[in-house]
Write a protein that holds these residues in place. Structure first.
Motif, PDB file in Angstrom:
ATOM      1  N   LYS A  37      25.398  48.702 -36.148  1.00  0.00           N
ATOM      2  CA  LYS A  37      26.201  49.041 -37.926  1.00  0.00           C
ATOM      3  C   LYS A  37      27.430  49.504 -37.039  1.00  0.00           C
ATOM      4  CE  LYS A  37      22.708  48.312 -40.219  1.00  0.00           C
ATOM      5  NZ  LYS A  37      22.884  47.384 -41.868  1.00  0.00           N
ATOM      6  N   ILE A  38      28.661  49.091 -37.746  1.00  0.00           N
ATOM      7  CA  ILE A  38      29.787  49.747 -37.574  1.00  0.00           C
ATOM      8  C   ILE A  38      30.461  50.868 -38.875  1.00  0.00           C
ATOM      9  CG2 ILE A  38      32.072  49.128 -36.432  1.00  0.00           C
ATOM     10  CD1 ILE A  38      30.350  48.617 -34.588  1.00  0.00           C
ATOM     11  N   GLY A  39      30.871  51.648 -38.352  1.00  0.00           N
ATOM     12  CA  GLY A  39      31.498  52.981 -38.970  1.00  0.00           C
ATOM     13  C   GLY A  39      33.242  52.293 -39.304  1.00  0.00           C
ATOM     14  N   TRP A  40      33.790  52.251 -40.646  1.00  0.00           N
ATOM     15  CA  TRP A  40      35.354  52.994 -40.694  1.00  0.00           C
ATOM     16  C   TRP A  40      35.085  54.564 -40.800  1.00  0.00           C
ATOM     17  CZ3 TRP A  40      38.283  49.055 -44.153  1.00  0.00           C
ATOM     18  CH2 TRP A  40      38.123  47.888 -43.805  1.00  0.00           C
ATOM     19  N   CYS A  41      36.158  55.156 -39.851  1.00  0.00           N
ATOM     20  CA  CYS A  41      35.900  56.851 -40.159  1.00  0.00           C
ATOM     21  C   CYS A  41      37.584  57.525 -40.654  1.00  0.00           C
ATOM     22  CB  CYS A  41      35.477  57.231 -38.908  1.00  0.00           C
ATOM     23  SG  CYS A  41      35.284  58.834 -38.626  1.00  0.00           S
ATOM     24  N   ALA A  42      36.863  59.027 -40.873  1.00  0.00           N
ATOM     25  CA  ALA A  42      38.864  59.139 -41.355  1.00  0.00           C
ATOM     26  C   ALA A  42      39.094  59.543 -39.529  1.00  0.00           C
ATOM     27  CB  ALA A  42      38.338  60.351 -42.278  1.00  0.00           C
ATOM     28  N   SER A  43      40.068  60.125 -39.791  1.00  0.00           N
ATOM     29  CA  SER A  43      40.704  60.274 -38.099  1.00  0.00           C
ATOM     30  C   SER A  43      40.225  61.399 -37.848  1.00  0.00           C
ATOM     31  CB  SER A  43      42.437  60.442 -37.946  1.00  0.00           C
ATOM     32  OG  SER A  43      42.632  60.556 -38.945  1.00  0.00           O
ATOM     33  N   ASN A  44      39.857  62.854 -39.265  1.00  0.00           N
ATOM     34  CA  ASN A  44      39.415  63.867 -38.543  1.00  0.00           C
ATOM     35  C   ASN A  44      38.453  64.520 -39.344  1.00  0.00           C
ATOM     36  OD1 ASN A  44      41.982  65.376 -37.579  1.00  0.00           O
ATOM     37  ND2 ASN A  44      42.607  66.159 -38.994  1.00  0.00           N
ATOM     38  N   PHE A  45      37.605  63.158 -39.056  1.00  0.00           N
ATOM     39  CA  PHE A  45      35.855  63.313 -39.512  1.00  0.00           C
ATOM     40  C   PHE A  45      35.828  63.822 -37.719  1.00  0.00           C
ATOM     41  CE2 PHE A  45      31.367  62.377 -39.193  1.00  0.00           C
ATOM     42  CZ  PHE A  45      31.245  62.883 -40.792  1.00  0.00           C
ATOM     43  N   PRO A  46      34.662  65.231 -37.495  1.00  0.00           N
ATOM     44  CA  PRO A  46      33.968  65.645 -36.306  1.00  0.00           C
ATOM     45  C   PRO A  46      33.216  64.297 -35.775  1.00  0.00           C
ATOM     46  CG  PRO A  46      32.980  67.343 -38.220  1.00  0.00           C
ATOM     47  CD  PRO A  46      33.821  65.480 -39.061  1.00  0.00           C
ATOM     48  N   GLN A  47      34.462  63.869 -34.390  1.00  0.00           N
ATOM     49  CA  GLN A  47      33.732  62.771 -33.635  1.00  0.00           C
ATOM     50  C   GLN A  47      32.519  62.887 -32.617  1.00  0.00           C
ATOM     51  OE1 GLN A  47      36.360  61.083 -29.710  1.00  0.00           O
ATOM     52  NE2 GLN A  47      37.056  60.703 -31.429  1.00  0.00           N
ATOM     53  N   GLU A  48      32.891  64.630 -32.236  1.00  0.00           N
ATOM     54  CA  GLU A  48      31.247  64.533 -31.619  1.00  0.00           C
ATOM     55  C   GLU A  48      30.259  63.971 -31.734  1.00  0.00           C
ATOM     56  OE1 GLU A  48      34.287  67.602 -30.802  1.00  0.00           O
ATOM     57  OE2 GLU A  48      33.892  66.470 -32.427  1.00  0.00           O
ATOM     58  N   ILE A  49      29.893  64.217 -33.319  1.00  0.00           N
ATOM     59  CA  ILE A  49      28.689  63.577 -34.621  1.00  0.00           C
ATOM     60  C   ILE A  49      28.320  61.972 -34.087  1.00  0.00           C
ATOM     61  CG2 ILE A  49      27.821  62.764 -36.675  1.00  0.00           C
ATOM     62  CD1 ILE A  49      29.070  64.790 -38.030  1.00  0.00           C
ATOM     63  N   PHE A  50      28.920  61.204 -34.861  1.00  0.00           N
ATOM     64  CA  PHE A  50      29.006  59.755 -34.150  1.00  0.00           C
ATOM     65  C   PHE A  50      29.064  59.126 -32.783  1.00  0.00           C
ATOM     66  CE2 PHE A  50      33.243  59.689 -35.348  1.00  0.00           C
ATOM     67  CZ  PHE A  50      33.738  59.265 -34.279  1.00  0.00           C
ATOM     68  N   GLN A  51      29.582  59.413 -32.001  1.00  0.00           N
ATOM     69  CA  GLN A  51      29.327  59.930 -30.550  1.00  0.00           C
ATOM     70  C   GLN A  51      28.086  60.344 -29.712  1.00  0.00           C
ATOM     71  OE1 GLN A  51      31.765  58.978 -27.906  1.00  0.00           O
ATOM     72  NE2 GLN A  51      33.885  59.102 -29.119  1.00  0.00           N
ATOM     73  N   THR A  52      28.191  61.646 -30.155  1.00  0.00           N
ATOM     74  CA  THR A  52      26.536  61.600 -29.877  1.00  0.00           C
ATOM     75  C   THR A  52      25.100  60.868 -30.141  1.00  0.00           C
ATOM     76  OG1 THR A  52      26.934  63.993 -30.355  1.00  0.00           O
ATOM     77  CG2 THR A  52      24.437  63.751 -29.906  1.00  0.00           C
ATOM     78  N   LEU A  53      25.294  60.092 -31.591  1.00  0.00           N
ATOM     79  CA  LEU A  53      24.150  59.033 -31.925  1.00  0.00           C
ATOM     80  C   LEU A  53      24.921  57.754 -31.081  1.00  0.00           C
ATOM     81  CD1 LEU A  53      24.340  59.991 -35.343  1.00  0.00           C
ATOM     82  CD2 LEU A  53      22.206  60.026 -33.827  1.00  0.00           C
ATOM     83  N   GLY A  54      26.215  57.306 -30.780  1.00  0.00           N
ATOM     84  CA  GLY A  54      26.520  56.166 -29.970  1.00  0.00           C
ATOM     85  C   GLY A  54      26.131  55.155 -30.703  1.00  0.00           C
ATOM     86  N   ILE A  55      27.917  55.755 -31.368  1.00  0.00           N
ATOM     87  CA  ILE A  55      27.477  55.024 -32.639  1.00  0.00           C
ATOM     88  C   ILE A  55      28.953  54.377 -33.005  1.00  0.00           C
ATOM     89  CG2 ILE A  55      27.757  54.520 -35.108  1.00  0.00           C
ATOM     90  CD1 ILE A  55      25.167  56.172 -35.550  1.00  0.00           C
ATOM     91  N   LYS A  56      29.381  52.958 -33.666  1.00  0.00           N
ATOM     92  CA  LYS A  56      30.665  52.602 -32.882  1.00  0.00           C
ATOM     93  C   LYS A  56      31.487  53.162 -34.732  1.00  0.00           C
ATOM     94  CE  LYS A  56      30.731  51.353 -28.940  1.00  0.00           C
ATOM     95  NZ  LYS A  56      31.447  51.715 -27.596  1.00  0.00           N
ATOM     96  N   VAL A  57      32.750  53.130 -34.193  1.00  0.00           N
ATOM     97  CA  VAL A  57      33.274  53.592 -35.225  1.00  0.00           C
ATOM     98  C   VAL A  57      35.106  52.513 -35.310  1.00  0.00           C
ATOM     99  CG1 VAL A  57      32.345  55.764 -36.339  1.00  0.00           C
ATOM    100  CG2 VAL A  57      34.352  55.449 -35.383  1.00  0.00           C
ATOM    101  N   VAL A  58      35.487  53.027 -36.293  1.00  0.00           N
ATOM    102  CA  VAL A  58      37.274  52.361 -36.250  1.00  0.00           C
ATOM    103  C   VAL A  58      38.003  53.107 -37.094  1.00  0.00           C
ATOM    104  CG1 VAL A  58      36.809  49.927 -34.663  1.00  0.00           C
ATOM    105  CG2 VAL A  58      36.295  50.041 -37.372  1.00  0.00           C
ATOM    106  N   TYR A  59      38.933  53.919 -36.983  1.00  0.00           N
ATOM    107  CA  TYR A  59      40.134  54.378 -37.704  1.00  0.00           C
ATOM    108  C   TYR A  59      40.488  53.455 -38.504  1.00  0.00           C
ATOM    109  CZ  TYR A  59      37.966  58.008 -34.544  1.00  0.00           C
ATOM    110  OH  TYR A  59      36.956  58.996 -34.168  1.00  0.00           O
TER     111      TYR A  59
END
Length: 407
Positions: A37-59
């Protein structure tokens, strides 16, 4: 005859930073192909959340800036307008909404989303933009609401309000992706993010030297890594290398600003990506180096713990009240010895540009520097006039020269 570019040194920070961006998109495409599952992410959404979960997002914001800088901003904005979106809304949003439908942009492709991560510490336009994507694509949207702060500091109540939302976001992401949260991994990611942010903020601080060892426009290019890869060791190492290179340049008396540095200014606002070359050349041709900007520093987050992380994300430039935002900018102007201020009145960013008239007036008075502005847009090339820009920069130059003669 077009001059051939010299290949980048593979050991240079610029090469490593470019490589991180390329790999960012490649890994997202690969993950999508593998069924993640891939997410689209706002630039100042707390990155630490999905980094911890090992989720790939693009901006989408990074993608829109790249598309605009590579000449396709008007085409994408026009397509969105043809779909019924007003040309008065953010051009990043218009480009993103167009890409959602077209699903292809040779200037910068990225995988389609399975969910969207929104945070409105940038602006409330983000909410409607991401809501629309979620509705059109029938995918989940996770919102972390960080409203504009009318007070100077971040209150304990605001921290508690945001913390509850982050905890809910973690649970929802676990459900959407099937990945599990780890407190130990979260602590590791926070440490890496702090390391990256410290290196990035140290690198940006080198504009304080006179002459500066770098062209300030370099920061506008490098900060994409601070946005998309802040929680990675590779980004930390690349920014540490960048800092080393700037230190070496100071010692050697060299600079990436390939002109005599006659004047130093603060550039206020988001870059005018479709006209980046024009805006840069208009300054460089007059010996003006952009040494101060809040834009690049906005993606460096320093904190000690979870509550500190929340306070940092509640304290980004667009979430601060006028007094706090003004004081931060005054500090940057004084630290870098900027002699003038050039304000981008950005049609796409109503929040940022709306109170900039009063803020820039106060900054000019407190720092005793001239201030001028030009009309533009972060991604829609139709909202910029080269003639107006040249006139405003020339006027600013003349006042700075006069001030030097007086003093």
């Amino acid at each position: 005859m077009k001059k051939e570019r010299k290949p980048l040194d593979p050991n240079s920070a610029k090469f490593k930073l470019n490589e991180i961006i390329v790999r960012h998109y490649e890994e997202a495409h690969e993950a999508k192909k593998n069924g993640e599952k891939i997410g689209w992410c706002a630039s100042n959404f707390p990155q630490e959340i999905f980094q911890t979960l090992g989720i790939k997002v693009v901006y989408p914001e990074n993608q829109a800036a790249a598309i605009a800088a590579r000449g396709a901003g008007e085409k994408m904005c026009s397509y969105a307008e043809g779909q019924g979106y007003s040309n008065d809304i953010c051009a990043y949003a218009r480009i993103s909404l167009a890409y959602m439908d077209i699903k292809d942009a040779p200037e910068q492709n990225m995988p389609q989303p399975d969910f969207v991560l929104c945070c409105n510490n940038i602006c409330n336009c983000m909410i409607k933009w991401y809501e629309n994507i979620a509705k059109e694509l029938n995918i989940p949207m996770i919102l972390i609401d960080i409203p504009f702060n009318p007070d100077y500091g971040v209150s304990d109540d605001q921290v508690a309000y945001v913390k509850t939302q982050i905890e809910e976001a973690i649970t929802r992401l676990e459900d959407i992706t099937g990945k599990k949260w780890s407190e130990d991994r979260f602590k590791e990611i926070m440490a890496i993010s702090n390391r990256t942010s410290r290196a990035w903020l140290e690198a940006t601080s080198y504009t304080k030297f006179k002459p500066s060892p770098l062209s300030g426009f370099d920061l506008l290019n490098h900060m994409a890594v601070a946005v998309c890869a802040r929680g990675t060791v590779e980004a930390a190492e690349a920014f540490e290398r960048l800092t080393e290179e700037y230190k070496e340049a100071v010692e050697a008396g060299s600079s990436t600003f390939r002109a005599e540095e006659k004047h130093r200014i603060m550039f206020e606002g988001i870059a005018c990506w479709p006209h980046l070359r024009t805006t840069f050349t208009g300054l460089k041709s007059r010996g003006i180096n952009m040494v101060a900007t809040i834009y690049a520093d906005a993606f460096g987050f320093i904190y000690d713990d979870f509550d500190g992380l929340i306070r940092a994300y509640c304290n980004v430039p667009n979430a601060m009240n006028l007094e706090h935002a003004k004081d931060v900018r005054v500090s940057i102007v004084k630290k870098t010895n900027a002699e003038g201020m050039l304000v981008h009145t950005n049609r796409s960013c109503k929040l940022w540009s709306g109170f900039m008239y009063e803020m820039s007036r106060q900054i000019g008075e407190e720092c005793e520097i001239p201030v001028t502005s030009f009309d533009g847009d972060q991604a829609d090339p139709r909202n910029f006039s080269e003639a107006q820009y040249e006139t405003r920069v020339q006027g600013l130059t003349e006042i700075m020269e006069m001030n030097k003669e007086v003093h």
